[in-house]
Scaffold this motif. Structure first.
Motif, short mmCIF file in Angstrom:
data_model
loop_
_atom_site.label_atom_id
_atom_site.label_comp_id
_atom_site.label_asym_id
_atom_site.label_seq_id
_atom_site.Cartn_x
_atom_site.Cartn_y
_atom_site.Cartn_z
N VAL A 59 -29.35 -13.96 29.24
CA VAL A 59 -29.51 -14.87 28.10
C VAL A 59 -30.86 -14.64 27.42
N SER A 60 -31.91 -14.45 28.20
CA SER A 60 -33.25 -14.28 27.63
C SER A 60 -33.41 -12.98 26.87
N ALA A 61 -32.55 -11.99 27.16
CA ALA A 61 -32.65 -10.69 26.50
C ALA A 61 -31.88 -10.63 25.18
N LEU A 62 -31.08 -11.64 24.89
CA LEU A 62 -30.32 -11.64 23.64
C LEU A 62 -31.24 -11.82 22.44
N ALA A 63 -30.87 -11.22 21.32
CA ALA A 63 -31.59 -11.46 20.08
C ALA A 63 -31.48 -12.94 19.73
N PRO A 64 -32.55 -13.57 19.25
CA PRO A 64 -32.54 -15.01 18.99
C PRO A 64 -31.36 -15.48 18.14
N GLU A 65 -31.02 -14.70 17.10
CA GLU A 65 -29.93 -15.13 16.22
C GLU A 65 -28.58 -15.04 16.92
N VAL A 66 -28.43 -14.12 17.85
CA VAL A 66 -27.20 -14.00 18.63
C VAL A 66 -27.14 -15.11 19.67
N ALA A 68 -28.48 -18.00 19.62
CA ALA A 68 -28.32 -19.33 19.03
C ALA A 68 -26.86 -19.73 18.86
N LYS A 69 -25.96 -18.74 18.74
CA LYS A 69 -24.53 -19.05 18.59
C LYS A 69 -23.90 -19.53 19.89
N GLY A 70 -24.55 -19.23 21.01
CA GLY A 70 -24.04 -19.69 22.31
C GLY A 70 -23.52 -18.56 23.16
N VAL A 71 -23.29 -18.87 24.43
CA VAL A 71 -22.81 -17.89 25.40
C VAL A 71 -21.58 -18.42 26.11
N ILE A 72 -20.85 -17.51 26.72
CA ILE A 72 -19.66 -17.86 27.48
C ILE A 72 -19.66 -17.04 28.76
N ALA A 73 -19.16 -17.63 29.85
CA ALA A 73 -19.09 -16.93 31.13
C ALA A 73 -17.86 -17.40 31.89
N PHE A 74 -17.41 -16.59 32.83
CA PHE A 74 -16.36 -17.02 33.75
C PHE A 74 -16.86 -16.87 35.17
N SER A 75 -16.54 -17.88 36.00
CA SER A 75 -17.13 -17.92 37.32
C SER A 75 -16.46 -19.00 38.16
N SER A 76 -16.48 -18.78 39.50
CA SER A 76 -16.00 -19.82 40.41
C SER A 76 -17.06 -20.88 40.65
N GLY A 77 -18.27 -20.66 40.14
CA GLY A 77 -19.25 -21.73 40.22
C GLY A 77 -20.70 -21.34 40.21
N ASN A 78 -21.11 -20.29 40.92
CA ASN A 78 -22.53 -19.98 40.98
C ASN A 78 -23.02 -19.29 39.71
N HIS A 79 -22.27 -18.30 39.22
CA HIS A 79 -22.62 -17.69 37.93
C HIS A 79 -22.51 -18.73 36.82
N ALA A 80 -21.52 -19.61 36.96
CA ALA A 80 -21.35 -20.69 35.98
C ALA A 80 -22.62 -21.50 35.85
N GLN A 81 -23.15 -21.92 36.98
CA GLN A 81 -24.35 -22.74 36.96
C GLN A 81 -25.57 -21.95 36.50
N GLY A 139 -17.48 -17.04 18.36
CA GLY A 139 -18.67 -16.23 18.13
C GLY A 139 -19.66 -16.28 19.27
N LEU A 140 -19.16 -16.48 20.49
CA LEU A 140 -20.01 -16.58 21.66
C LEU A 140 -20.24 -15.21 22.28
N THR A 141 -21.36 -15.04 22.95
CA THR A 141 -21.64 -13.80 23.67
C THR A 141 -21.21 -13.96 25.11
N LEU A 142 -20.36 -13.05 25.57
CA LEU A 142 -19.84 -13.10 26.93
C LEU A 142 -20.88 -12.55 27.91
N ILE A 143 -21.22 -13.35 28.92
CA ILE A 143 -22.11 -12.93 29.99
C ILE A 143 -21.26 -12.73 31.23
#
Length: 324
Positions: A59-66, A68-81, A139-143
């Motif tokens: 998340v910290s490496a993303l360009a600020p304008e990217v 700002a649109k938000g991020v999305i992830a899939f996880s059973s819980g630890n990556h989620a958090q 328009g979310l960035t997938l992590i």
């Protein structure tokens, strides 16, 4: 491809945000294992697992304008958090896709961190397809949880710490046992050790019946699990090693190990009794291998990563009642 330069850059971005977890020891555990056991308790990390490192790194490496649109992830819980906490720390939205059978604690914690949680049936639905669809619509960035260079770089900071801490203790040759799902943590640690402590060798540890990484390393090609659910070690149940992580694992890691659920539960109880830490089943398999697979490990010392501590109270109570 993740490199030691990327891992060191991730360490810089994580400075002041992630915790430098210690190496813990206990003479009681040494006696069981028949050698010195050093435990890296990532259960003490922010959000209760190493996943915060990868989430913040990405998340910290993303360009600020990217970002700002938000991020999305899939996880059973630890990556989620981890991703939810990183998004909250940067003041951006997060959508987390979680299996409906994930531990309630992990679902609740993810929501408490401000993320929108979308539940799915892991036996019937394709989480990758669902994630891609929502990312495109909003328009979310997938992590990704492990097959992402910046996530691997963040997890690799664990290896930088292990290399430095082991050297301080005079340990220059040892197996480093790592709880392994898709291989993000294991491959990141392996890359860090290659550069900073070549006498330390990463080895993946998985639950029996879900040992796709061990089988893949043995076969030399990626192998899939027959099942995608049904283990108390939910945090490390993945379909197969990642396309990015597997070549790293194949090049740098020793043979994989597998332990039973009972052994994981016993390791949970021993970690609580002897180290005073709480670890979840998936986060306990590396310690279980260190304690109960002594013949598979060489040397006078072994390092085990306790990768997460987000366990439901009822399951933790069962471990203590059975083995404490």
């Amino acid at each position: 491809m993740t490199s030691i330069t990327m891992i060191e850059a991730a360490a810089g971005r994580l400075n002041g945000h992630a915790r430098r977890t210690p190496l813990l020891t206990s003479p009681f555990l040494d006696e069981i294992a028949g050698r010195r056991v050093l435990v890296k308790p990532e259960c003490l990390q922010v959000t209760g697992s190493f996943k915060f490192r990868g989430g913040w790194s990405a998340v910290s490496a993303l360009a600020p304008e990217v970002r700002a649109k938000g991020v999305i992830a899939f996880s059973s819980g630890n990556h989620a958090q981890g991703v939810a906490a990183a998004a909250k720390g940067h003041g951006v939205p997060a959508v987390i896709i979680m299996p409906s059978d994930a531990p309630k604690l992990k679902i609740d914690n993810t929501r408490a961190l401000g993320a929108e949680v979308v539940l799915y049936d892991r036996a019937k639905e394709d989480r990758d397809a669902l994630g891609a669809k929502l990312a495109a619509e909003r328009g979310l960035t997938l992590i990704k949880p492990f097959d992402e260079p910046l996530v691997i770089a963040g997890q690799g900071t664990t290896g930088l710490e292990i290399a430095a801490q082991a050297a301080e203790l005079g340990v220059t040759e040892a197996d480093v046992l790592v709880c392994c799902g898709g291989g993000g943590l294991t491959s990141g640690i392996a890359l860090a050790l290659e550069a900073k402590a070549p006498g330390l060798r990463a080895r993946p540890v998985e639950p029996e019946g879900f040992d796709d990484v061990a089988r893949s390393l043995k076969a030399g090609t990626i192998q899939r699990n027959d099942r995608l659910s049904g283990s108390i070690c939910d945090a490390i149940v993945t379909p197969q090693p990642g396309d990015i992580t597997f070549p790293i694992l194949k090049r740098l890691c020793g043979p994989g190990l597998a332990v039973s659920e009972d052994e994981a539960m016993r390791a949970m109880a021993l970690a609580f009794l002897r180290l005073k830490i709480v670890i979840e089943p998936g986060g306990a398999v590396a310690l279980a291998a260190a304690l109960f697979r002594p013949e598979a490990v060489a040397g006078d010392a072994v390092i085990a990563v306790a990768s997460g501590g987000n366990v439901d109270a009822d399951l933790f109570r069962q471990a203590l009642e059975r083995y404490a």
